[in-house]
Design a protein around this motif. Structure first.
Motif, PDB file in Angstrom:
ATOM      1  N   SER A   1       4.522 -42.888   3.992  1.00  0.00           N
ATOM      2  CA  SER A   1       5.545 -43.507   3.140  1.00  0.00           C
ATOM      3  C   SER A   1       4.891 -44.234   1.975  1.00  0.00           C
ATOM      4  O   SER A   1       5.362 -44.169   0.832  1.00  0.00           O
TER       5      SER A   1
ATOM      6  N   LEU B   1      12.872 -48.327   6.838  1.00  0.00           N
ATOM      7  CA  LEU B   1      12.221 -47.655   7.970  1.00  0.00           C
ATOM      8  C   LEU B   1      12.017 -48.563   9.180  1.00  0.00           C
ATOM      9  O   LEU B   1      11.843 -48.073  10.303  1.00  0.00           O
TER      10      LEU B   1
ATOM     11  N   VAL C   1       3.769 -42.823   9.810  1.00  0.00           N
ATOM     12  CA  VAL C   1       4.870 -43.011   8.857  1.00  0.00           C
ATOM     13  C   VAL C   1       4.493 -44.037   7.802  1.00  0.00           C
ATOM     14  O   VAL C   1       4.791 -43.875   6.612  1.00  0.00           O
TER      15      VAL C   1
ATOM     16  N   ILE D   1      11.409 -46.061  13.613  1.00  0.00           N
ATOM     17  CA  ILE D   1      10.315 -45.122  13.861  1.00  0.00           C
ATOM     18  C   ILE D   1      10.016 -45.069  15.354  1.00  0.00           C
ATOM     19  O   ILE D   1       9.917 -46.109  16.016  1.00  0.00           O
TER      20      ILE D   1
END
Length: 674
Positions: A163, A147, A159, A151
């Motif tokens: 996550s 990630l 997030v 983002i």
């Protein structure tokens, strides 16, 4: 002839190193939580129905603490070791899933039992925590890596939270359905195996495995991976466990060291009494390992002593309430269950006595040969440190004692070489520190330079290396005086070397030779400043901590960005750490490649990173990580300056106080030249 570097293959040596690393990782999860285990042991000792001061309300703490708190703490520590706090959180949640899964399976099994049969007790998820804590953190780390950089700005926290939540949820399901039944089965098999050994009076035979494993630093995998989880479960049901005494009994080590104190020779005999005090009262068992490695037949003595101690505890049905860590007599007595004091103390005394008798017979039988090779002890200490694979204050103390009498040179010392694996980083800084100490002492005519071990010329007067490289250096320089150090920045051996050089000059009374008088010319040529080797964009300050791997990766990344090295250089850095640690002392580590990595270096450059939260560098705490890439001698002048700075604790504090990268860069760039 150049000593060949060890092959990185599936040899017995690499298997041993793998088991050591695995055991060290398990130890890293368990040891920080020993205070919690001790607290639980005290609650058990005082407040359960058969405790010293029974208290029904306080006794309710015992069950939840061992069943929930302790496994979760272990999982959090394992997760933190892999991926900091984020790893700790997901590891803890996953372990709760495994605990619930185990309870569910046991409840189902007990419901199916015929009336009147004994129900199964709880399985405490220690092994599950040691699996799920690091595994969950590793998964979280991989997800975060995927990630990272993808983002949209403003959504990072959202997030990050979700996550983490999804990973924790998924890993707890894995714990419930996968890890719980696996661990229950493992604990059932191990428990039955221990019961069989006890019922057949064969438990003392475990010393045949445990005592040699201790000497080769393989015991952590057995102790923390098997004995601690089984022992804690046994304490929960019986109030004590003999399993905590299989490895921790200080009797065998005490008996061996007492035998050396009476019947040993040379440095081994002289150092044994002090080592006995450290081992028996301090609980640092590794100080007796060199004595065994010096004469491997002494394994018979420690095995006999260990088996005697275990047999005594079996006979008296005694045990401890929790792990005795470290294995000091104080820790052993402090953890002894009520009613077990006689058996436990007798097991220590008899283990020491049997080891003493057997070891004495072995030493007396080989005394003539030992008198002819009394210097084997220093070699055995170095071998022990190499076997452990990381620095040890206790072993370094033994090494100093071992070399103390042998380090007096009988010839004039004019040429000193610091040798490391690559000859480009740690040795250069060590040479600079010693060069300044010799200069401050007013001694002239001495050349202090640095080289790779493989490049030692064969005519050096004194060679200084790290413990792990001393044997290789002796092969290259058989006629030199060899001094082993644990840290290149603040080694106490430096003062001994300065005194040795002073004494050799006084004894010789001659004018410095032409070669020696040119010693200053061997130093790196002075520069006006760091130039392009260390620029501002290569200096970073981090408020948090990092793992050793993360710190090395950042150093390599900066050097790659500077077009100083290729992408392969990180692997060379990692290979270097597997051979010899680049921790220098005084909170400094200087990762760099091996001598074989020259092709990966395109230009000279340094990177500097300060981690205010610290970096665990092979068991040592580093705050500053300086990555090195060097072509020729271009980088040695600034390394010399950095060595001067980091050799003084007060200036290290100034560097730590710098608030910006620019300020830190200016401090590093303004080091006074010699």
């Amino acid at each position: 002839m150049t000593t060949p570097s060890p092959e990185r293959s599936s040899s017995p040596g690499s298997l041993r190193v793998g088991v050591q690393k695995f055991g060290s990782f398990l130890s890293g999860m368990i040891m920080p939580n020993i205070p919690a285990l001790i607290a639980w042991g005290l609650f058990t000792a005082f407040f359960i129905e058969v405790g010293w001061t029974p208290h029904a309300a306080l006794a309710t703490v015992v069950g939840p603490m061992i069943h929930y708190l302790l496994p979760v703490l272990i999982a959090m520590q394992g997760g933190k070791m892999v991926h900091d706090v984020r790893g700790a959180v997901v590891g803890a949640v996953a372990t709760f899933g495994a605990i619930a899964g185990s309870d569910h399976l046991i409840a189902q099994f007990n419901a199916s039992l015929p009336e009147g049969e004994d129900a199964l007790g709880e399985v405490h998820m220690f092994i599950g925590a040691m699996i799920l804590g690091p595994l969950s953190a590793w998964v979280m780390k991989k997800v975060d890596g995927v990630l990272e950089g993808r983002i949209r700005a403003g959504f990072e926290m959202l997030v990050s939270m979700f996550s983490g939540g999804f990973v924790a949820f998924g890993m707890s399901l894995l714990g419930f359905f996968g890890v719980a039944p696996l661990v229950n089965a493992i604990m059932d098999v191990l428990g039955r195996g221990v019961e069989w050994l006890i019922s057949t009076n064969l438990l003392p035979l475990t010393s045949i495995l445990i005592e040699p494993a201790k000497v080769f630093f393989l015991n952590n995998a057995i102790n923390h991976g098997v004995l601690t989880p089984l022992g804690v479960s046994e304490v929960d049901s019986a109030g004590q466990s003999i399993l905590f005494l299989l490895e921790a009994n200080p009797g065998p080590g005490l008996g061996l060291l007492l035998a050396f104190s009476v019947f040993g020779v040379g440095a081994a005999r002289g150092s044994a009494p002090g080592a006995a005090i450290i081992q028996f009262f301090g609980g640092i068992h590794e100080v007796y390992f060199p004595y065994v490695l010096m004469k491997p037949t002494l394994l018979i003595a420690v095995i006999a002593g260990g088996a005697t101690g275990v047999g005594t505890n079996v006979l008296f049905d005694t045990g401890l309430r929790g792990p005795a860590a470290p294995g000091s007599i104080f820790a052993v007595v402090g953890q002894t269950a009520s009613g077990s004091y006689l058996g436990v103390i007798l097991s220590v005394v008899l283990a020491a006595a049997v080891t003493f008798v057997v070891a004495s017979l072995i030493l007396l039988a080989g005394r003539k040969k030992d008198l002819e090779s009394a210097d084997d002890f220093a070699e055995a200490v170095a071998k022990t440190e190499a076997t452990k694979g990381k620095s040890s204050a206790a072993l370094s103390g033994l090494a100093a004692q071992a070399s103390g009498g042998a380090a007096v040179a009988q010839k004039k010392i004019e040429r000193i070489i610091f040798a490391c694996d690559a000859g480009m980083g740690s040795s250069a800084m060590g040479a600079s520190v010693l060069r300044n100490k010799i200069k401050d002492a007013g001694i002239g005519g001495v050349s202090v330079t640095n080289k790779a071990v493989a490049a030692l010329p064969g005519d050096t007067d004194l060679v200084i290396t790290q413990q792990q490289l001393t044997d290789r250096a002796k092969g290259q320089e058989p006629d030199a005086v060899h001094v082993s150090v644990d840290s290149f920045m603040d080694a106490p051996e430096y003062d001994e070397v300065v005194e040795m050089v002073r004494q050799s000059a006084e004894d010789d009374g001659a004018e410095p030779t032409e070669a020696a008088a040119q010693g200053a010319a061997d130093e790196p040529a002075a520069q006006d400043g760091p130039g392009e080797i260390l620029t501002l964009d290569r200096v970073r300050i981090h408020s948090g901590s990092a793992t050793q791997q993360e710190a090395m990766a950042e150093a390599a990344e900066v050097l790659v960005a500077a077009d100083a090295v290729t992408e392969d250089y990180l692997e060379a850095m990692q290979a270097r750490e597997e051979t010899v640690s680049t921790f220098m002392g005084n909170e400094l580590a200087i990762p760099h490649g091996t001598g074989e990595a020259k092709d990966a270096v395109k230009a000279s450059a340094l990177s500097v990173a300060r981690y205010d939260g610290g970096v665990d560098w092979n068991g040592q705490q580093a705050t500053f990580v300086i990555g090195i890439a060097g072509v020729g001698d271009e980088h040695l002048q600034i390394l010399s300056r950095i060595a001067k700075l980091f050799s003084k604790a007060e200036t290290v504090e100034q560097l730590k106080a710098a608030t910006t990268e620019r300020e830190l860069h200016e401090l590093l760039s303004s080091i006074e030249q010699s």
